[in-house]
Design an enzyme around this catalytic site. Structure first.
Site, PDB file in Angstrom:
ATOM      1  N   ARG A 184      18.389   6.886  -2.300  1.00  0.00           N
ATOM      2  CA  ARG A 184      18.027   5.459  -2.332  1.00  0.00           C
ATOM      3  C   ARG A 184      16.618   5.249  -1.761  1.00  0.00           C
ATOM      4  NH1 ARG A 184      21.180   2.430   2.700  1.00  0.00           N
ATOM      5  NH2 ARG A 184      21.265   4.218   4.104  1.00  0.00           N
ATOM      6  N   SER A 236      19.847  -2.397   2.573  1.00  0.00           N
ATOM      7  CA  SER A 236      20.646  -1.209   2.270  1.00  0.00           C
ATOM      8  C   SER A 236      20.159  -0.493   1.016  1.00  0.00           C
ATOM      9  CB  SER A 236      22.122  -1.586   2.081  1.00  0.00           C
ATOM     10  OG  SER A 236      22.685  -2.024   3.290  1.00  0.00           O
ATOM     11  N   GLU A 266      26.460 -10.856  -8.416  1.00  0.00           N
ATOM     12  CA  GLU A 266      26.079  -9.767  -9.318  1.00  0.00           C
ATOM     13  C   GLU A 266      26.008 -10.203 -10.780  1.00  0.00           C
ATOM     14  OE1 GLU A 266      27.802  -7.910  -5.659  1.00  0.00           O
ATOM     15  OE2 GLU A 266      28.370  -9.574  -6.972  1.00  0.00           O
ATOM     16  N   PHE A 278      29.679  -2.337  -7.130  1.00  0.00           N
ATOM     17  CA  PHE A 278      29.529  -3.696  -7.654  1.00  0.00           C
ATOM     18  C   PHE A 278      28.699  -3.707  -8.945  1.00  0.00           C
ATOM     19  CE2 PHE A 278      29.575  -4.475  -2.878  1.00  0.00           C
ATOM     20  CZ  PHE A 278      30.945  -4.616  -2.839  1.00  0.00           C
ATOM     21  N   HIS A 285      24.604   3.810  -2.805  1.00  0.00           N
ATOM     22  CA  HIS A 285      25.987   3.999  -2.338  1.00  0.00           C
ATOM     23  C   HIS A 285      26.895   4.548  -3.439  1.00  0.00           C
ATOM     24  CE1 HIS A 285      24.240   1.689   0.862  1.00  0.00           C
ATOM     25  NE2 HIS A 285      25.362   1.611   1.544  1.00  0.00           N
ATOM     26  N   ASP A 322      32.236   3.485   5.047  1.00  0.00           N
ATOM     27  CA  ASP A 322      32.400   2.148   4.467  1.00  0.00           C
ATOM     28  C   ASP A 322      33.771   1.994   3.806  1.00  0.00           C
ATOM     29  OD1 ASP A 322      29.894   1.457   5.291  1.00  0.00           O
ATOM     30  OD2 ASP A 322      28.950   1.639   3.326  1.00  0.00           O
ATOM     31  N   ARG A 369      23.860   6.924  -0.546  1.00  0.00           N
ATOM     32  CA  ARG A 369      23.655   6.237   0.727  1.00  0.00           C
ATOM     33  C   ARG A 369      23.203   7.228   1.786  1.00  0.00           C
ATOM     34  NH1 ARG A 369      25.821   5.777   5.646  1.00  0.00           N
ATOM     35  NH2 ARG A 369      25.807   3.751   6.702  1.00  0.00           N
TER      36      ARG A 369
END
Length: 315
Positions: free
Chosen positions: A14, A41, A62, A87, A113, A121, A171
């Protein structure tokens, strides 16, 4: 390519997206980031600060973000929707199908992620089916770089290639494999090793594990062909067919073994009517709250299991 004998440097992919998108945005004012309110994030805060006129934050929405991105694409912009993989692949899948893929618009979905890397998480945030979801939608390209530098190069290629694309990032920090001068081509596998006894095909954060496994096998006199299949759609069919000259293939992925890399390779094997395969990946189960390393171990996504699977095929 760097060697595994050097000290292992690690960086989340990321971070590669976050750094590259700023560079690309400065070079091309048509590049936009559509944030789903988690820029910190997803590493898009630098883009927001340096290029505020090319940044839109739609909040935790989203589906609205997907529609906005499609609208931007109709005006010649190149929007990158930035959110978590779970998502970006599930909550807005219908909008991406109907509003980006169906009309073949230049929308990129750039998701952090991915896979089990969110670790603590929990299962709700671990995207184990995302690449499979988008692999089934016509006109979509599905990509996951193996490390920081490959991710930067693939993000750059995505920005310069027309069409809907899903880019998946980690992540957690993952080991560096490539140097900054390595070149990549969307849809073309990167060969890391040439061998004749067994072929290992991996993608994303599992490529380093596959590289370690290949080195372990080579110590025992087993010759390994190793591919980084960073693009699972369009799959590099030619590279898979070449592996069938060996006839024994192990696939490794941080994704459900259903409908991901292993399934894509299996489809080629079935159509060619020859070869054997072992699929290593998430065992069709949800994740849970644990360290990334523990979750990988629970699913058998380990150097030891790659080695054992290769030996089983050879028997």
């Amino acid at each position: 390519m760097s060697t595994t004998n050097a000290p292992i440097a690690k960086k989340a992919t990321r971070e590669g997206f976050g750094d590259e998108i700023v560079k690309l945005g400065k070079e091309n004012k048509n590049i936009y980031v559509v944030d789903i309110d988690i820029g910190k994030s997803c590493k898009t805060t630098a883009f927001m600060k340096e290029l505020p006129n090319q940044h839109v934050n739609v909040g935790i929405a989203e589906q609205n973000g997907a529609g906005l991105a499609a609208g931007l694409a109709t005006t010649g912009k190149i929007p990158f929707i930035s959110t978590y993989a779970v998502f970006g692949s599930l909550r807005m899948a219908e909008q991406i199908r109907q509003e980006a893929c169906y009309p073949f618009l230049n929308v990129k979905i750039a998701c952090s992620h991915g896979g089990l890397t969110p670790g603590n998480d929990g299962g709700s945030h671990q995207a184990i089916e995302d690449m499979g979801v988008y692999r089934t939608i016509p006109n979509m390209t599905v990509i996951m770089g193996a490390d920081y530098h490959s991710t930067r190069k693939l993000v750059e290629q995505a920005a310069n290639t027309y069409g809907p694309m899903y880019l998946r990032f980690t992540r957690d920090a993952v080991p560096m494999i490539y140097d900054e001068n390595e070149e990549f081509e969307i849809g073309k596998a990167k060969q890391l090793k040439e061998g004749k006894d067994v072929a290992i095909i991996a993608n994303g954060d599992t490529v380093y594990l596959a590289l370690q496994a290949a080195e372990e096998l080579e110590k025992e006199g087993i010759s390994v062909k190793l591919l980084d299949m960073h693009t699972i759609k369009p799959l590099d069919r030619e590279a898979v067919v070449e592996c069938l000259e060996i006839g024994k293939i192990v696939t490794v992925e941080d994704h459900n073994i259903l409908n991901g890399l292993g399934s894509a390779v299996s489809e080629v094997i079935a159509e060619e009517g020859k070869g054997k395969i072992k699929r290593i990946g998430v065992q069709d189960r949800f994740g849970e709250s644990a360290s990334y390393e523990k979750l990988m171990e629970l699913n058998g996504i380990t150097v030891e299991n790659i080695v054992a699977s290769a030996k089983e095929l050879l028997r």
